[in-house]
Design an enzyme around this catalytic site. Structure first.
Site, short mmCIF file in Angstrom:
data_model
loop_
_atom_site.label_atom_id
_atom_site.label_comp_id
_atom_site.label_asym_id
_atom_site.label_seq_id
_atom_site.Cartn_x
_atom_site.Cartn_y
_atom_site.Cartn_z
N ASN A 1 0.87 -1.18 0.00
CA ASN A 1 0.00 0.00 0.00
C ASN A 1 0.90 1.23 0.00
O ASN A 1 1.52 1.55 1.02
CB ASN A 1 -0.90 -0.02 1.25
N TRP A 2 0.97 1.89 -1.14
CA TRP A 2 1.89 3.04 -1.27
C TRP A 2 1.34 4.29 -0.57
O TRP A 2 2.04 5.28 -0.47
CB TRP A 2 2.13 3.36 -2.74
N LYS A 3 0.08 4.25 -0.17
CA LYS A 3 -0.56 5.42 0.44
C LYS A 3 -0.34 6.66 -0.45
O LYS A 3 -0.43 6.53 -1.66
CB LYS A 3 -0.05 5.60 1.88
N GLU B 1 -5.50 -5.23 10.26
CA GLU B 1 -4.48 -4.22 10.50
C GLU B 1 -4.81 -3.47 11.80
O GLU B 1 -5.58 -2.51 11.78
CB GLU B 1 -4.45 -3.20 9.35
N GLY C 1 2.35 2.01 10.99
CA GLY C 1 3.31 3.12 10.94
C GLY C 1 3.97 3.43 12.27
O GLY C 1 4.57 4.49 12.44
N HIS D 1 -9.71 1.04 4.80
CA HIS D 1 -8.39 1.14 5.44
C HIS D 1 -8.50 2.04 6.67
O HIS D 1 -9.30 2.97 6.70
CB HIS D 1 -7.37 1.73 4.45
N GLU E 1 -6.85 4.41 7.74
CA GLU E 1 -6.72 5.86 7.50
C GLU E 1 -8.00 6.43 6.91
O GLU E 1 -8.35 7.58 7.16
CB GLU E 1 -5.48 6.13 6.63
N SER F 1 3.31 -2.33 10.43
CA SER F 1 4.75 -2.34 10.73
C SER F 1 5.44 -3.64 10.31
O SER F 1 6.36 -4.11 10.98
CB SER F 1 5.00 -2.05 12.21
N GLY G 1 2.85 -0.97 4.28
CA GLY G 1 2.93 0.43 3.89
C GLY G 1 4.37 0.85 3.67
O GLY G 1 4.97 0.63 2.62
N GLY G 2 4.97 1.44 4.71
CA GLY G 2 6.31 2.04 4.61
C GLY G 2 7.36 1.15 3.96
O GLY G 2 8.13 1.61 3.12
P1 13P Z 1 2.91 0.30 7.70
O1 13P Z 1 3.44 -0.95 7.06
O2 13P Z 1 3.63 1.53 7.26
O3 13P Z 1 2.80 0.14 9.19
O4 13P Z 1 1.42 0.50 7.15
C1 13P Z 1 0.54 -0.56 7.21
C2 13P Z 1 -0.66 -0.23 6.39
O5 13P Z 1 -1.44 0.64 6.75
C3 13P Z 1 -0.85 -0.96 5.14
O6 13P Z 1 -2.13 -0.74 4.62
#
Ligand code: 13P
Length: 251
Positions: free
Chosen positions: A10-12, A169, A175, A97, A99, A212, A233-234
Site C-alpha cells: 500500500n503506497w498510500k 491491521e 506506521g 483502510h 486511515e 509495521s 505500507g512504509g
Molecule cells: P505500515 O506498514 O507503514 O505500518 O502501514 C501498514 C498499512 O497501513 C498498510 O495498509
C-alpha cells in the site's frame, strides 16, 4: 510446494506516475516470480494506469486502488469510482483502510456500500479491519473486528463473501514500528475465518496481516500459518527492499 502467499504493497500518498514506472523497472529486475506467490500493489489513483501498464504481462503482479466511491459515476468532486479505476487497470481495491476510517471519518455503512461497488465493478475487495490501542487495552479487539466485518459484509452470501480478502491491521501497529506478534495476529485471524465460515465461506478465506511489517519481522510473521500474506505500507515504498522482503517472506 509452498503455501499460497500474497504480498500487498500500500503506497498510500506516495509515488506519482513517473515514480511508479521507475519503481516497477527496479522491482522487476530484483524480483523473480515465485510459485504460489502474488504481489499486489495499491498505488495512488493517479499512478494506477502507469502501474497497471508496468505489470500487465505478469499474472502474479496485481494492481489495485486504495479506495473507491460507492457510486459508479456522478457529481462527487475528488472521488474515483470502481468502473473508473477498473478502466485504469485496477483489478482490486482496498476498502475501509484505517486511515479512511480514522482520518477521513469513513463508517461501517460506507464500507458496506464500497464492498458492493467493488464487486459490481469486478474488483477484488480487500476489506481492512482492526482495533485502536484503546480498544485493544479495553479488551474490545474481537468485538470491534466482528462489528467491522458485519458492518461491511452483512447481506452478502457465500459466493460473494468468498471473493473478499480480509486484511487485519490493528491501528496501533500501523506506521508505529510496533507490529502485532504472530500469535496475537493468528488469534484474530482465526476469529475472522470462523466468522466467515459461519456465513458459508466453505474454503479457507484469505486473511492478511498489516501493521509495521518489515524485512526484520517478515519471516517470523509468515512462519505463522494463519497468515496468508501481508499488507505493507512504509516497507513497500523502496522497490529493491520490497523485492527482498517478498523473497524473504516466500522463502
Ligand atoms: P505500515 O506498514 O507503514 O505500518 O502501514 C501498514 C498499512 O497501513 C498498510 O495498509
Amino acid at each position: 510446494m509452498s503455501r499460497p502467499l500474497r504480498f500487498a504493497a500500500n503506497w498510500k500518498m506516495h509515488l506519482g506516475p513517473d515514480e511508479a514506472r521507475a519503481y516497477f523497472k527496479t522491482f522487476r529486475t530484483r524480483y523473480r516470480p515465485r510459485e504460489q506467490c502474488e504481489v499486489w500493489f495499491f498505488p495512488p489513483a493517479v499512478s494506477l494506469e502507469a502501474a497497471a501498464q508496468a505489470a500487465r504481462d505478469r499474472a502474479d503482479l496485481v494492481v489495485g486502488a486504495q479506495d473507491i466511491h460507492w457510486e459508479p459515476k456522478g457529481a462527487f468532486t475528488g472521488a474515483v469510482s470502481g468502473p473508473l479505476v477498473a478502466q485504469a487497470g485496477a483489478k482490486a481495491t482496498l476498502v475501509g483502510h484505517s486511515e479512511r476510517r480514522h482520518v477521513f471519518g469513513e463508517t461501517d455503512a460506507d464500507t458496506r456500500k464500497k464492498v458492493g461497488a467493488a464487486l459490481a465493478a469486478g474488483l477484488a475487495p480487500v476489506l481492512c479491519v482492526g482495533e485502536t490501542l484503546a480498544e485493544r487495552e479495553g479488551g474490545q479487539t474481537l468485538a470491534v473486528v466482528h462489528r467491522q466485518l458485519a458492518g461491511a459484509l452483512r447481506g452478502l452470501e457465500g459466493g460473494k463473501l468468498a471473493q473478499i480478502t480480509i486484511a487485519y491491521e490493528p491501528v496501533w501497529a500501523i506506521g508505529t514500528g510496533r507490529n502485532a506478534t504472530p500469535q496475537d495476529a493468528a488469534g484474530v485471524h482465526r476469529e475472522i475465518r470462523a466468522w466467515l465460515a459461519a456465513r458459508g465461506v466453505g474454503e479457507r478465506a484469505r486473511v492478511l496481516y498489516g501493521g509495521s511489517v518489515n524485512l526484520k519481522n517478515i519471516t517470523e510473521l509468515l512462519a505463522e500459518p494463519e497468515l496468508d500474506g501481508v499488507l505493507v505500507g512504509g516497507a513497500s515504498l523502496d522497490p529493491a527492499s520490497w523485492a527482498e522482503l517478498v523473497h524473504s517472506g516466500a522463502a
